[in-house]
Design a protein around this motif. Structure first.
Motif, PDB file in Angstrom:
ATOM      1  N   GLU A  31       4.597  28.678 -49.585  1.00 45.26           N
ATOM      2  CA  GLU A  31       3.765  27.477 -49.555  1.00 45.26           C
ATOM      3  C   GLU A  31       4.320  26.432 -50.507  1.00 45.26           C
ATOM      4  OE1 GLU A  31      -0.519  29.733 -48.774  1.00 45.26           O
ATOM      5  OE2 GLU A  31       0.064  29.130 -50.791  1.00 45.26           O
ATOM      6  N   GLU A  52      -2.332  22.997 -51.210  1.00 47.39           N
ATOM      7  CA  GLU A  52      -1.268  23.417 -50.292  1.00 47.39           C
ATOM      8  C   GLU A  52      -0.945  22.256 -49.355  1.00 47.39           C
ATOM      9  OE1 GLU A  52      -2.347  26.872 -47.890  1.00 47.39           O
ATOM     10  OE2 GLU A  52      -0.936  26.173 -46.373  1.00 47.39           O
ATOM     11  N   HIS A  71       3.618  24.819 -45.457  1.00 44.37           N
ATOM     12  CA  HIS A  71       3.631  26.286 -45.350  1.00 44.37           C
ATOM     13  C   HIS A  71       4.712  26.706 -44.357  1.00 44.37           C
ATOM     14  CE1 HIS A  71       0.726  29.948 -45.646  1.00 44.37           C
ATOM     15  NE2 HIS A  71       1.995  30.309 -45.703  1.00 44.37           N
ATOM     16  N   PHE A  75       6.378  30.060 -42.301  1.00 43.51           N
ATOM     17  CA  PHE A  75       6.131  31.471 -41.960  1.00 43.51           C
ATOM     18  C   PHE A  75       7.266  32.014 -41.101  1.00 43.51           C
ATOM     19  CE2 PHE A  75       1.981  29.347 -41.612  1.00 43.51           C
ATOM     20  CZ  PHE A  75       1.114  30.189 -42.288  1.00 43.51           C
TER      21      PHE A  75
END
Ligand code: ATP
Ligand code: MG
Ligand code: MG
Ligand code: MG
Length: 409
Positions: free
Chosen positions: A229, A286, A289, A291
């Protein structure tokens, strides 16, 4: 070459609320057309009344000044995505429950998912994110390893029925996100993609210019096993002499020696995993992000490709990566401000320069003409005193103010 800036419609909202709208009066472009003054009660008003207006909890309109900032952020994102050879697309907002049931998220997403039914009682949701739709698209279009790697992104509205919407766009129920989806034929290739995306995100946040930390993260509702993040910290940021007053909702442990950071959702050890030093807990927002998803969605939705040996078919390795575009507008405004107004970083300022007239306006137009190839500028030639206009310029937070007037003597 003639630079043409499209006109902004001048208007004013009734009821005493003052909102800045801008108007083009000549080919020279934009001029400030109405009052933008905010009360001395502070910069929060600049954010609330000049960038966005909430219509109801977690839902908002973006005003002209806010939209210019948003578009500057989008421009940085588009350049970053081009550096990753990602192609832009736009996925539908409404999504049938069918795919979400296949991945198990129709139940798992719970009350955060905005659900609706059509006239035939078929179930839909307003997409909170687009893994289901994009994986389904890819499952139908991409059949061979030869068509990979593939990177697709969009900048579009997302819908989440947040339990506690707050801070305007910081946690909206309708908000703008940049989401990038990556597709690779092998896990090793997907890891290289992940590293490339991480490096690109790092450059993007550097370009914006607001200090940030990269923290190891939990993957939450999206699923997957490798994730980072990007956070703005709520603690004071000396470069800007200000702090995030709205307050972050994440807790991040930061090592003050080597800058390693980790979200407390993932690890609560105070000991730094990289150098063993003490970690300090900070509240944070945040803003991005990344992933690595692996095959969680491709397996569930049948996105397989044939390998070199056509008898072998394997699930596509995926990654998904998000940036909170509307969250950034408000977070940057709140971080970058002084006692008299906002202080936009040049990278995202609504205009880089304001040309303030102290009387005669032909001079202002000449200056605008001179600057137009180098900086993005707006003329303030309203019938107000110079002092009033300078105060207003300070409240809005243009990085550069140019005063045009006669020198005495
Ligand atoms: P949060 O932890 O703040 O709820 P998230 O982890 O649920 O965010 P992601 O699914 O990772 O969010 O979405 C990618 C990005 O979208 C986030 O990093 C954040 O910047 C932004 N974002 C998420 N939810 C919202 C929201 N409700 N309003 C505005 N931006 C949001
Ligand atoms: Mg969330
Ligand atoms: Mg989160
Ligand atoms: Mg997240």
């Amino acid at each position: 070459s003639n630079v043409f800036i499209p006109p902004y419609i001048a208007s004013r909202v009734d009821g005493g609320m003052v909102i800045p709208f801008f108007q083009a009066e000549s080919r020279l472009g934009t001029r400030i057309a109405s009052q933008t003054w905010v009360s001395a009660s502070g910069t929060r008003n600049v954010i609330r009344k000049q960038l966005i207006v909430l219509t109801t909890s977690g839902i908002y309109h973006v005003l002209p000044l806010g939209l210019r900032v948003q578009e500057k952020i989008e421009r940085i994102i588009n350049i970053t995505m081009a550096s990753l050879c990602a192609s832009k697309l736009s996925l539908s907002t409404l999504s049938s429950s069918k795919l979400w049931k296949q991945t198990g998220r129709w139940e798992k997403y719970g009350q955060e998912l905005f659900r609706l039914t059509d006239r035939k009682s078929s179930e839909f949701c307003l997409c909170p994110t687009h893994e289901e739709e994009i994986t389904n698209l890819i499952a139908n279009e991409i059949l061979s390893y030869r068509q990979l790697p593939l990177r697709l992104y969009q900048i579009g509205r997302k819908f989440r029925d947040e339990k506690r919407p707050r801070g305007g766009l910081l946690r909206g129920r309708e908000f703008l996100m940049n989401d990038l989806y990556t597709f690779d034929a092998s896990e090793a290739a997907a890891m290289q993609t992940y590293d490339a995306v991480q490096a690109a995100y790092y450059r993007l946040f550097k370009t914006i210019g607001v200090p940030f930390v990269v923290a190891e993260a939990e993957s939450g509702n999206i699923g997957g096993d490798k994730s980072h993040e990007y956070h703005y910290l709520s603690s004071s940021i000396p470069e800007f002499g200000a702090l995030l007053t709205i307050g972050g909702e994440d807790k991040v442990l930061v090592c003050e020696r080597c800058n390693y950071a980790v979200n407390t959702e993932r690890s609560s050890s105070p000991q730094c995993l990289q150098c063993g030093s003490q970690m300090h807990e900070k509240s944070a927002i945040e803003v991005g992000h990344t992933f690595h998803l692996g095959t969680r969605y491709s397996e569930a939705l049948g996105a397989f490709v044939t390998a070199e040996d056509p008898s072998i078919r394997s699930a596509i390795q995926m990654g998904c990566h998000g940036i909170g575009v509307s969250r950034l507008v408000v977070a940057i405004a709140d971080i970058c401000r002084g006692s008299r107004g906002l202080c936009w970083p040049v990278s995202v300022a609504p205009w880089e320069t304001v040309i303030v007239t102290a009387g005669q306006e032909e001079g202002a137009e000449q200056v605008w003409d001179l600057l137009k190839d180098y900086t993005d500028s707006v003329i303030d030639d309203r019938q107000k005193t110079l002092g009033w206009k300078l105060k207003d310029a300070e409240a809005v937070g243009y990085p550069v103010t140019v005063i045009v007037g006669h020198s005495k003597g």
